[in-house]
Design an enzyme around this catalytic site. Structure first.
Site, PDB file in Angstrom:
ATOM      1  N   LYS A 201       7.838  44.735  17.962  1.00  0.00           N
ATOM      2  CA  LYS A 201       6.435  44.315  18.022  1.00  0.00           C
ATOM      3  C   LYS A 201       6.264  43.126  17.083  1.00  0.00           C
ATOM      4  CE  LYS A 201       1.718  45.776  17.170  1.00  0.00           C
ATOM      5  NZ  LYS A 201       0.823  46.911  16.945  1.00  0.00           N
ATOM      6  N   ARG A 211      -8.235  43.857  18.897  1.00  0.00           N
ATOM      7  CA  ARG A 211      -8.836  44.191  17.596  1.00  0.00           C
ATOM      8  C   ARG A 211     -10.355  44.246  17.711  1.00  0.00           C
ATOM      9  NH1 ARG A 211      -4.580  40.618  13.895  1.00  0.00           N
ATOM     10  NH2 ARG A 211      -2.744  41.809  14.537  1.00  0.00           N
ATOM     11  N   LYS A 224      -0.515  40.737   9.559  1.00  0.00           N
ATOM     12  CA  LYS A 224       0.358  41.914   9.568  1.00  0.00           C
ATOM     13  C   LYS A 224       1.827  41.501   9.457  1.00  0.00           C
ATOM     14  CE  LYS A 224      -3.013  44.724  12.129  1.00  0.00           C
ATOM     15  NZ  LYS A 224      -3.231  45.772  13.157  1.00  0.00           N
ATOM     16  N   GLU A 240      16.010  46.258  15.562  1.00  0.00           N
ATOM     17  CA  GLU A 240      14.879  47.188  15.574  1.00  0.00           C
ATOM     18  C   GLU A 240      15.018  48.194  16.722  1.00  0.00           C
ATOM     19  OE1 GLU A 240      12.340  47.916  13.818  1.00  0.00           O
ATOM     20  OE2 GLU A 240      11.845  46.247  12.514  1.00  0.00           O
ATOM     21  N   LYS A 255       6.646  43.883  22.690  1.00  0.00           N
ATOM     22  CA  LYS A 255       5.228  43.525  22.657  1.00  0.00           C
ATOM     23  C   LYS A 255       5.010  42.303  21.787  1.00  0.00           C
ATOM     24  CE  LYS A 255       0.926  45.355  20.974  1.00  0.00           C
ATOM     25  NZ  LYS A 255       0.306  46.366  20.177  1.00  0.00           N
ATOM     26  N   SER A 281      -3.693  42.211  25.053  1.00  0.00           N
ATOM     27  CA  SER A 281      -5.067  41.804  25.345  1.00  0.00           C
ATOM     28  C   SER A 281      -5.217  40.291  25.525  1.00  0.00           C
ATOM     29  CB  SER A 281      -5.988  42.304  24.232  1.00  0.00           C
ATOM     30  OG  SER A 281      -5.535  41.835  22.966  1.00  0.00           O
ATOM     31  N   TYR A 320      -3.844  45.872  31.084  1.00  0.00           N
ATOM     32  CA  TYR A 320      -5.261  46.104  31.391  1.00  0.00           C
ATOM     33  C   TYR A 320      -5.546  45.789  32.854  1.00  0.00           C
ATOM     34  CZ  TYR A 320      -5.226  46.139  26.336  1.00  0.00           C
ATOM     35  OH  TYR A 320      -4.912  46.443  25.036  1.00  0.00           O
TER      36      TYR A 320
HETATM   37  C1  PBG Z   1      -2.256  48.309  16.430  1.00  0.00           C
HETATM   38  C2  PBG Z   1      -2.099  47.867  17.834  1.00  0.00           C
HETATM   39  C3  PBG Z   1      -2.360  46.579  18.263  1.00  0.00           C
HETATM   40  C4  PBG Z   1      -2.182  46.570  19.634  1.00  0.00           C
HETATM   41  C5  PBG Z   1      -1.793  47.854  20.026  1.00  0.00           C
HETATM   42  N1  PBG Z   1      -1.726  48.649  18.896  1.00  0.00           N
HETATM   43  C6  PBG Z   1      -2.856  45.382  17.537  1.00  0.00           C
HETATM   44  C7  PBG Z   1      -2.299  45.019  16.246  1.00  0.00           C
HETATM   45  O1  PBG Z   1      -1.133  45.284  15.936  1.00  0.00           O
HETATM   46  O2  PBG Z   1      -3.047  44.424  15.470  1.00  0.00           O
HETATM   47  C8  PBG Z   1      -2.398  45.355  20.484  1.00  0.00           C
HETATM   48  C9  PBG Z   1      -2.636  45.565  21.914  1.00  0.00           C
HETATM   49  C10 PBG Z   1      -3.277  44.422  22.609  1.00  0.00           C
HETATM   50  O3  PBG Z   1      -3.484  43.319  22.046  1.00  0.00           O
HETATM   51  O4  PBG Z   1      -3.603  44.615  23.788  1.00  0.00           O
HETATM   52  N2  PBG Z   1      -1.483  49.251  15.909  1.00  0.00           N
END
Ligand code: PBG
Length: 331
Positions: A201, A211, A224, A240, A255, A281, A320
């Site tokens: 990720k 968010r 992050k 990983e 991701k 998203s 989505y």
């Molecule tokens: C957080 C999490 C995130 C997403 C899924 N779980 C965002 C982040 O790491 O800040 C993102 C999913 C998306 O953008 O559709 N644990």
């Protein structure tokens, strides 16, 4: 037609629809889709997410209706994300392991309504529950601690499993959490609850609308980058993924999606395990914006991108666009 291979015409098999169908290498079905859903408190509530046109947050009854819709469409699994009310967010994110939190109430309601007709995938990370929007616990300097966070994630995962979750999906990127969660699931009588590890990720600019949807965006200070990966790194993603497999993950996730197809491909080639992609998203929002701007028809954009994930080696995609894609696939 080249002189040296006069009879070799790769266009031959593309000349008719029946032939293109026969030679198609990658075939999508609704079973390739996982549908992410956002939950809010209340009854009969639907709140559109402004930055995700066409996506809403639903109260638990609406989530149950979406779960039934998924079953009807042939979508095998839904992924749940709570928008926790502000007063329940705290520095330590303790609401994450409250057995009566929004997530657990939604899991139980879906299970009551749909039995085992649908898979329920739950996100493990603290960001929907913390007052600072980070995925873990902070030390005095504001650093997200690893081992203390893992202890809380284990409680969160077991709480979700007790409520009836089928797939625990840790999205926090702490080291060692897959092993710790697997061990706790075994010890607490959940040997058949799966783990889908958000293994690779990235610290991505494509998470903004999510968010907003879970309400952590406005709270988050900084970024992050001390736990999510550098988008420049590919070999590290394979490390990983190797670790999460060794720690007991049943499947791994890459991701975001489209910008990381090389990681999906390398992971599949190297490890031969089920790999899933999260079309996040920001990717969804960009497709919608492109369609609205007249770049191309939404349906064509959606299906071309989803097919690319499968061609790259994915077993499935969190998107989505799942209900739209399923409708298109079902004709
Ligand atoms: C957080 C999490 C995130 C997403 C899924 N779980 C965002 C982040 O790491 O800040 C993102 C999913 C998306 O953008 O559709 N644990």
């Amino acid at each position: 037609m080249t002189a040296s291979y006069p009879n070799l015409r790769l266009r031959r098999t593309r000349a008719h629809g029946w032939s293109r169908a026969m030679f198609r290498e990658t075939v999508m079905t609704p079973a390739d889709l996982i549908w992410p859903l956002f939950i809010i408190e209340g009854q009969g509530e639907e709140q559109p997410v402004a930055s995700l046109p066409g996506v809403s947050r639903w109260s638990v009854d609406g989530i149950v209706a979406r779960a039934k819709e998924a079953v009807e469409l042939g979508i095998p699994c839904i992924a749940l994300f709570p928008n926790t009310p502000g007063e329940k967010r705290s520095e330590d994110g303790a609401e994450a392991y409250n057995p009566d939190n929004l997530m657990c109430r939604a899991i139980r309601a879906i299970r009551d309504a749909c039995g085992s007709d649908i898979g329920i995938l739950t996100d493990v990370a603290l960001d929907p529950y913390t007052s600072h929007g980070q995925d873990g616990l902070l030390d005095d300097s504001g650093y997200v601690t690893n081992d203390d966070t893992v202890a809380v994630l284990v409680d969160q995962a077991v709480t979700q499993a007790e409520a009836g979750a089928d797939i625990i999906a840790p999205s926090d990127m702490m080291d060692g959490r897959v092993h710790a969660i697997r061990r706790a699931l075994e010890m607490n009588g959940h040997p058949n609850v799966q783990i889908m590890a958000y293994a690779a990720k990235y610290a991505s600019a494509f998470y903004g609308p999510f968010r907003d949807a879970v309400g952590s965006g406005g709270l988050l200070k900084g970024d992050k980058k001390t736990y999510q990966m550098d988008p420049a790194n590919g070999d590290e993603a394979l490390r990983e993924i190797a670790l999460d497999i060794a720690e007991g993950a049943d499947s791994v996730m890459v991701k975001p999606g489209l910008a990381y197809l090389d990681i999906i491909w390398r992971a599949k080639e190297r490890f031969g395990v089920p790999v899933f992609a999260y079309q996040v998203s920001g990717e969804y929002a960009l497709i919608e914006a492109g369609a609205a701007a007249g770049v191309a028809a939404r349906e064509a954009l959606v299906m071309e991108k989803l097919t690319a994930f499968k061609r790259a080696g994915c077993s499935g995609v969190l998107t989505y666009h799942a209900p739209l894609a399923a409708r298109l696939l079902n004709g």
